[in-house]
Design a protein around this motif. Structure first.
Motif, PDB file in Angstrom:
ATOM      1  N   VAL A 176     -26.483 -25.427 -27.472  1.00  0.00           N
ATOM      2  CA  VAL A 176     -25.611 -24.341 -27.926  1.00  0.00           C
ATOM      3  C   VAL A 176     -26.385 -23.420 -28.866  1.00  0.00           C
ATOM      4  O   VAL A 176     -27.511 -23.700 -29.256  1.00  0.00           O
ATOM      5  CB  VAL A 176     -24.351 -24.886 -28.642  1.00  0.00           C
ATOM      6  N   TYR A 177     -25.731 -22.314 -29.240  1.00  0.00           N
ATOM      7  CA  TYR A 177     -26.389 -21.299 -30.057  1.00  0.00           C
ATOM      8  C   TYR A 177     -26.393 -21.636 -31.551  1.00  0.00           C
ATOM      9  O   TYR A 177     -27.115 -21.015 -32.316  1.00  0.00           O
ATOM     10  CB  TYR A 177     -25.687 -19.952 -29.863  1.00  0.00           C
ATOM     11  N   ARG A 178     -25.578 -22.586 -31.948  1.00  0.00           N
ATOM     12  CA  ARG A 178     -25.531 -22.959 -33.366  1.00  0.00           C
ATOM     13  C   ARG A 178     -24.801 -24.292 -33.479  1.00  0.00           C
ATOM     14  O   ARG A 178     -23.894 -24.576 -32.699  1.00  0.00           O
ATOM     15  CB  ARG A 178     -24.810 -21.884 -34.186  1.00  0.00           C
ATOM     16  N   ALA A 179     -25.191 -25.106 -34.480  1.00  0.00           N
ATOM     17  CA  ALA A 179     -24.548 -26.409 -34.661  1.00  0.00           C
ATOM     18  C   ALA A 179     -23.563 -26.414 -35.818  1.00  0.00           C
ATOM     19  O   ALA A 179     -22.933 -27.430 -36.081  1.00  0.00           O
ATOM     20  CB  ALA A 179     -25.594 -27.501 -34.875  1.00  0.00           C
ATOM     21  N   TYR A 180     -23.430 -25.313 -36.549  1.00  0.00           N
ATOM     22  CA  TYR A 180     -22.396 -25.121 -37.569  1.00  0.00           C
ATOM     23  C   TYR A 180     -22.499 -26.086 -38.746  1.00  0.00           C
ATOM     24  O   TYR A 180     -21.490 -26.522 -39.303  1.00  0.00           O
ATOM     25  CB  TYR A 180     -20.989 -25.233 -36.955  1.00  0.00           C
TER      26      TYR A 180
END
Length: 716
Positions: free
Chosen positions: A336-340
């Motif tokens: 994904v684009y970010r793991a937050y």
């Protein structure tokens, strides 16, 4: 006072299409039924910029569009037509040729603007500028240092390095001319948003589209500060790309995303999963690529990490105390684009799962890095988060999607090209979880191809053998590069008719993105000339016969996708010109000027314009956040319909019903038979045909004139 949109219409501002031109089509847009005009970035940008994401001055509205006075006049004209304004803002980066960065280059860390930018100063307090490309010596011209088209203050606290080395600052993806902003600093945020806040305070703007939040150090914190300043009533959506089951973090204070996850699910409704195996087999036979997309995606991400992101990898490795190889390995494996993960907070279970699953496919050397990116220093956590997006964007969107393409309509931003089709049940389940004011879309300035090109390509999933025969005939007549030819045939057929020049320009970009024979940094004049020769020969083949053969089915897909997107939960956006048929390819092809008003030239145009106008007008009558109720057809062809009701009257009964045909090729072989749809109580008027219906209606009757139906309760 700001208001939430019921729908938006995206307009691409250019020096030739500014605020006065927008005001000039206010009547047309109001008649179309939109509630808000959604503008590309409006701040001062690089001279001649045709997209506006390269801002140079946050204190000024772009003069080429008409400046502040022109914006005000436009907004007032739109308001007189009951139209609001949404603007696209770019908090992550700006063009390097700007007064603030000039000050930093001149005075180094002592500049009052040094805190604006995410800079890695070297031991001498200098920043690396990657511009050197030949033996030409920089020339001092008074207080300016000149190198080709570049100019820098002299003397200055910077050093020029080879253009392949990478810059000493965070940038947008691999674009060194776009420098990262530190909007995590409240002073920087307010300094770079002063005009935007003024427009909101004056009531000239109702909503914001936030570009690339994944690049920010702290997207949630940014959105919290933005909402605290703009208020709850300012509609705000973020360009957050979600993959598969991924959802927008619940603690991000915004109304939703810009809709790529919607686009991919709506598109999937019109793709037949039964054709997947045959199309993958055809693709592998023609290209020699593996059948496993995930393998191609991983290889592509590894390549771009080595090609473009060495400075980012080395900086992250130094922060985490891990070898660069481990950093590259984990970044390539991230899905994904970010793991937050937010520094100073326990990582959410979902974030831990994402990172640990990625690490499970890596070597043991990655294990220490996993701990650091989840529980380590603020710098390590932040740098890793900011690196995931560029690797996904360049490795997947701009590489893998140009290498693996059994069915190119699946190769979209946020898409999964090896996932063939979305079932009706899956679609209804997705809609049930949607935020009521998230944006929905089918085409944007960044999609790989327009919605109607995808509508044609979707038909191939129902005709894989017939398609394979056509490709064999064309390939026997003209061939060029087995890695590219099959992508060429798909897009040539689906964008037909198209000029040799437009087609060649598309293929040139596709070849450069694929990076199998040429790339943006490694051109080959001989190959590129051969590609143009191929394009000129290909457009002379009878491609149009196949396009004409599938046109009724493609039109059904187009109208179905349009109606579903316009009537499902969320705030529907119409990308400029897509209220009628549009057969554009990737930018800059999809940013060509649009003629207004959009007069229909074909039956497809007329039908799509009718569907768009009636659906948008109905959405205005329904208001925002209307209830969503799935409806199920009954009968042997029930799977060929997707239907749902929207809105509620004072008695809890729906006010509108949308019905769309799906998988029309197979349907044409069997017909609707006795398949019917039971309408909710009341008398219903079809806004497309004027016909009235009640109770249980045969779909052959309901969808006899158009492959879609849009019904409104007539007894309210």
């Amino acid at each position: 006072m700001s208001r939430r949109p019921t729908s938006t219409y995206r307009l691409q501002l250019t020096p030739g299409f500014g605020f006065a031109e927008v005001a000039g089509i206010a009547g047309y847009l109001r008649d179309l039924g939109v509630s808000h005009v959604y503008l590309s970035p409006v701040l001062e940008a690089a001279p001649g910029s045709r997209h506006g994401y390269d801002v140079t001055d946050h204190s000024r509205i772009r003069e080429a569009f008409g400046g502040a006075s022109g914006f005000r006049e436009m907004a007032q004209t739109l308001a007189a037509h009951d139209l609001g304004v949404v603007v696209d803002i770019v908090p992550n980066h700006m063009n390097t040729e700007n007064p603030a960065f000039w000050s930093v280059l001149k005075d180094g860390p002592d500049s009052p603007y040094a805190a604006w930018f995410d800079i890695a100063w070297d031991e001498d307090g200098k920043v690396a500028l990657p511009v050197l490309g030949d033996d030409t010596e920089p020339v001092v011209d008074g207080d300016v240092l000149r190198y080709h088209e570049h100019a820098y203050p002299h003397p200055g606290h910077y050093r020029l390095v080879d253009w392949r080395q990478g810059p000493g600052y965070r940038r947008f993806f691999d674009v060194s001319t776009l420098i990262g902003l530190r909007v995590e600093d409240p002073a920087v945020l307010f300094a770079t948003h002063e005009v935007i806040f003024w427009l909101l305070d004056e009531g000239l703007v109702d909503g914001l589209r936030v570009d690339h939040p994944d690049g920010l150090a702290d997207p949630r914190g940014y959105l919290e500060r933005l909402r605290a300043r703009t208020g709850e009533k300012t509609w705000t959506v973020v360009e957050k790309i979600l993959i598969g089951p991924e959802r927008l973090p619940a603690d991000w204070p915004c109304d939703g995303t810009t809709g790529y996850e919607v686009l991919n699910r709506v598109n999937g409704l019109f793709v037949d999963p039964a054709g997947g195996e045959a199309l993958v087999r055809l693709f592998t036979e023609l290209t020699g690529q593996p059948a496993d997309y995930r393998r191609v995606m991983l290889e592509s991400k590894r390549e771009v990490l080595e090609l473009f992101f060495r400075p980012e990898v080395e900086r992250l490795a130094a922060s985490a105390g891990c070898p660069p190889d481990a950093v590259r390995e984990l970044l390539a494996a991230m899905p994904v684009y970010r793991a937050y993960v937010v520094p100073g907070e326990p990582p959410p279970p979902e974030s831990v799962e994402i990172v640990e699953l990625a690490a499970a496919s890596c070597s043991a050397a990655v294990a220490p890095l996993v701990h650091e990116v989840l529980y380590g220093s603020a710098e390590t956590i932040t740098r890793f988060q900011q690196a995931c997006g560029p690797v996904m964007a360049k490795g997947v969107e701009d590489t893998a999607l140009y290498r693996w393409f059994p069915l190119a309509c699946l190769n979209e931003v946020g898409g999964e090209p090896d996932v063939f089709g979305t079932s009706v049940a899956e679609f209804h389940e997705f809609c049930a979880g949607m935020l009521p004011y998230t944006m929905t879309t089918l085409s944007t300035h960044d999609t790989k191809r327009s919605e109607d090109v995808r509508a044609r390509l979707s038909v191939l999933s129902e005709l894989p053998e017939e398609w394979a025969d056509a490709v064999a005939q064309w390939s026997a007549a003209v061939s060029f590069d087995p890695h590219l030819d099959y992508l060429a045939w798909q897009n040539l057929m689906a964008a037909w008719p198209i000029s040799a020049e437009r087609f060649a320009d598309y293929l040139l970009k596709a070849a450069r993105e694929a990076k199998t024979r040429i790339s943006w940094v490694a051109p080959d004049p001989v190959y590129e000339e051969g590609l143009r020769t191929f394009a000129e020969a290909a457009v002379r083949l009878p491609i149009g016969k196949f396009t004409e053969r599938i046109e009724p089915y493609a039109m059904a897909n187009s109208l179905g996708a349009k109606l579903v997107q316009l009537m499902m939960p969320g705030v529907p956006d119409v990308y400029q010109g897509n209220e009628k048929s549009d057969f554009s390819l990737v930018d800059p092809d999809n940013r060509r000027p649009v003629g207004f008003p959009a007069e229909p030239a074909t039956p497809w145009d007329a039908a799509k314009l009718l569907v768009t106008r009636q659906a948008l007008r109905l959405r205005r009558r329904l208001g925002g956040g209307a209830a969503y109720l799935p409806l199920e057809a009954d009968g042997p062809a029930a799977g060929h319909a997707v239907a749902f009701a929207r809105g509620e009257d004072g008695h809890g009964l729906p006010r509108a019903v949308a019905v769309a045909t799906r998988l029309p090729v197979r349907l044409a072989r069997t017909g609707w038979g006795g398949t019917s749809l039971s309408l909710p109580p009341g008398t219903w008027r079809d806004l497309l045909t004027g016909a009235r219906h009640t109770g249980r209606v045969p779909l052959a009757h309901l969808l006899g004139q158009y492959p879609v139906a849009l019904l409104e309760r007539h007894d309210l």
